[in-house]
Design a protein around this motif. Structure first.
Motif, PDB file in Angstrom:
ATOM      1  N   HIS A  12       0.856  -1.190   0.000  1.00 36.51           N
ATOM      2  CA  HIS A  12       0.000   0.000   0.000  1.00 36.51           C
ATOM      3  C   HIS A  12       0.885   1.231   0.000  1.00 36.51           C
ATOM      4  N   ARG A  13       0.417   2.258  -0.711  1.00 35.05           N
ATOM      5  CA  ARG A  13       1.114   3.544  -0.742  1.00 35.05           C
ATOM      6  C   ARG A  13       0.089   4.657  -0.791  1.00 35.05           C
ATOM      7  N   SER A  14       0.170   5.574   0.141  1.00 35.43           N
ATOM      8  CA  SER A  14      -0.682   6.776   0.156  1.00 35.43           C
ATOM      9  C   SER A  14       0.211   7.983   0.355  1.00 35.43           C
ATOM     10  N   GLU A  15       0.049   8.965  -0.521  1.00 35.60           N
ATOM     11  CA  GLU A  15       0.804  10.208  -0.400  1.00 35.60           C
ATOM     12  C   GLU A  15      -0.187  11.356  -0.267  1.00 35.60           C
ATOM     13  N   PHE A  16       0.278  12.460   0.263  1.00 36.19           N
ATOM     14  CA  PHE A  16      -0.534  13.668   0.422  1.00 36.19           C
ATOM     15  C   PHE A  16      -1.800  13.387   1.233  1.00 36.19           C
ATOM     16  N   LEU A  17      -1.662  12.588   2.273  1.00 38.86           N
ATOM     17  CA  LEU A  17      -2.826  12.286   3.088  1.00 38.86           C
ATOM     18  C   LEU A  17      -2.863  13.177   4.321  1.00 38.86           C
ATOM     19  N   SER A  18      -4.019  13.249   4.950  1.00 38.89           N
ATOM     20  CA  SER A  18      -4.179  14.038   6.167  1.00 38.89           C
ATOM     21  C   SER A  18      -3.629  13.269   7.353  1.00 38.89           C
ATOM     22  N   VAL A  19      -2.876  13.988   8.172  1.00 39.09           N
ATOM     23  CA  VAL A  19      -2.349  13.432   9.417  1.00 39.09           C
ATOM     24  C   VAL A  19      -2.817  14.362  10.532  1.00 39.09           C
ATOM     25  N   TRP A  20      -3.521  13.804  11.507  1.00 34.20           N
ATOM     26  CA  TRP A  20      -4.049  14.597  12.609  1.00 34.20           C
ATOM     27  C   TRP A  20      -3.262  14.322  13.881  1.00 34.20           C
ATOM     28  N   LEU A  21      -2.731  15.387  14.456  1.00 37.01           N
ATOM     29  CA  LEU A  21      -2.034  15.326  15.734  1.00 37.01           C
ATOM     30  C   LEU A  21      -3.021  15.696  16.832  1.00 37.01           C
ATOM     31  N   ARG A  22      -3.023  14.925  17.893  1.00 43.35           N
ATOM     32  CA  ARG A  22      -3.774  15.260  19.095  1.00 43.35           C
ATOM     33  C   ARG A  22      -2.793  15.198  20.263  1.00 43.35           C
ATOM     34  N   SER A  32      -0.734  22.040  26.578  1.00 42.34           N
ATOM     35  CA  SER A  32      -2.069  22.111  25.994  1.00 42.34           C
ATOM     36  C   SER A  32      -3.014  21.176  26.732  1.00 42.34           C
ATOM     37  N   THR A  33      -4.281  21.591  26.812  1.00 44.39           N
ATOM     38  CA  THR A  33      -5.297  20.698  27.351  1.00 44.39           C
ATOM     39  C   THR A  33      -5.917  19.863  26.238  1.00 44.39           C
ATOM     40  N   GLU A  34      -5.894  20.364  25.009  1.00 43.70           N
ATOM     41  CA  GLU A  34      -6.404  19.591  23.867  1.00 43.70           C
ATOM     42  C   GLU A  34      -6.016  20.282  22.566  1.00 43.70           C
ATOM     43  N   LEU A  35      -4.814  20.010  22.107  1.00 45.72           N
ATOM     44  CA  LEU A  35      -4.326  20.550  20.843  1.00 45.72           C
ATOM     45  C   LEU A  35      -4.663  19.564  19.733  1.00 45.72           C
ATOM     46  N   VAL A  36      -5.294  20.055  18.677  1.00 40.60           N
ATOM     47  CA  VAL A  36      -5.559  19.255  17.483  1.00 40.60           C
ATOM     48  C   VAL A  36      -5.004  20.052  16.309  1.00 40.60           C
ATOM     49  N   ARG A  37      -4.139  19.402  15.542  1.00 40.21           N
ATOM     50  CA  ARG A  37      -3.475  20.090  14.437  1.00 40.21           C
ATOM     51  C   ARG A  37      -3.410  19.148  13.238  1.00 40.21           C
ATOM     52  N   GLY A  38      -3.617  19.674  12.047  1.00 41.85           N
ATOM     53  CA  GLY A  38      -3.558  18.881  10.831  1.00 41.85           C
ATOM     54  C   GLY A  38      -2.261  19.087  10.072  1.00 41.85           C
ATOM     55  N   TYR A  39      -1.726  17.988   9.551  1.00 39.25           N
ATOM     56  CA  TYR A  39      -0.502  18.010   8.760  1.00 39.25           C
ATOM     57  C   TYR A  39      -0.716  17.183   7.497  1.00 39.25           C
ATOM     58  N   GLY A  40       0.275  17.180   6.643  1.00 31.55           N
ATOM     59  CA  GLY A  40       0.300  16.285   5.496  1.00 31.55           C
ATOM     60  C   GLY A  40       1.253  15.137   5.782  1.00 31.55           C
ATOM     61  N   GLY A  41       1.085  14.062   5.033  1.00 32.01           N
ATOM     62  CA  GLY A  41       1.976  12.936   5.266  1.00 32.01           C
ATOM     63  C   GLY A  41       1.856  11.875   4.200  1.00 32.01           C
ATOM     64  N   ALA A  42       2.551  10.769   4.447  1.00 28.98           N
ATOM     65  CA  ALA A  42       2.548   9.631   3.534  1.00 28.98           C
ATOM     66  C   ALA A  42       2.606   8.355   4.367  1.00 28.98           C
ATOM     67  N   LEU A  43       2.090   7.276   3.793  1.00 31.64           N
ATOM     68  CA  LEU A  43       2.111   5.970   4.447  1.00 31.64           C
ATOM     69  C   LEU A  43       2.442   4.919   3.408  1.00 31.64           C
TER      70      LEU A  43
END
Length: 143
Positions: A12-22, A32-43
């Motif tokens: 499997h290969r996924s590029e330019f996917l959403s990665v969510w940090l909590r 932080s008490t609840e930081l949610v941030r979006g990044y790009g990534g690949a798997l």
């Protein structure tokens, strides 16, 4: 990264996917008490290993995972594959560094087919990371 894994049997290969940090907790320089941030990534899933990148800073992608399927046992990071992607969890950040507290997760959102999930040797991996990994996914310099 793709040239590096080409001979490993890419499942499997996924590029330019959403990665969510909590993140909820305390790391020197970050609180932080609840930081949610979006990044790009690949798997990338191969017959030999799991690789994932996350770009927490523009134009700078770093490896979040580069582990063989045999990466098991007690470790700071627990990773789980499911039909909706890969989740990496650190439930106790003090296992990474005694100065840290709280929890952190990264969710790599992609669709994994039943066929891919059947082909991987396991759906769960575990591994340790350095404190630098935590600082880098939080998007800033070491405290």
């Amino acid at each position: 990264m793709l040239a590096e894994v080409a001979t490993e049997g890419v499942l499997h290969r996924s590029e330019f996917l959403s990665v969510w940090l909590r993140f909820a907790g305390r790391v020197p320089g970050h609180r932080s008490t609840e930081l949610v941030r979006g990044y790009g990534g690949a798997l990338v899933l191969t017959q030999e290993r799991v690789l994932a990148t996350v770009s927490s800073m523009p134009w700078r992608a770093g490896r979040a995972v580069d582990q063989p399927w045999t990466a098991q046992g007690p470790a700071a990071v627990a990773g789980t594959l499911s039909k909706s992607g890969l989740v990496l969890r650190i439930e106790d950040l003090s296992r990474v560094d005694p100065l840290f507290s709280g929890a952190l997760s990264l969710t790599f959102q992609t669709t994994l087919s039943a066929e891919v999930l059947w082909q991987v040797p396991t759906r769960d991996i575990a591994f340790d990371v350095s404190p630098l990994f935590v600082y880098s996914v939080l998007g800033g310099p070491q405290g």
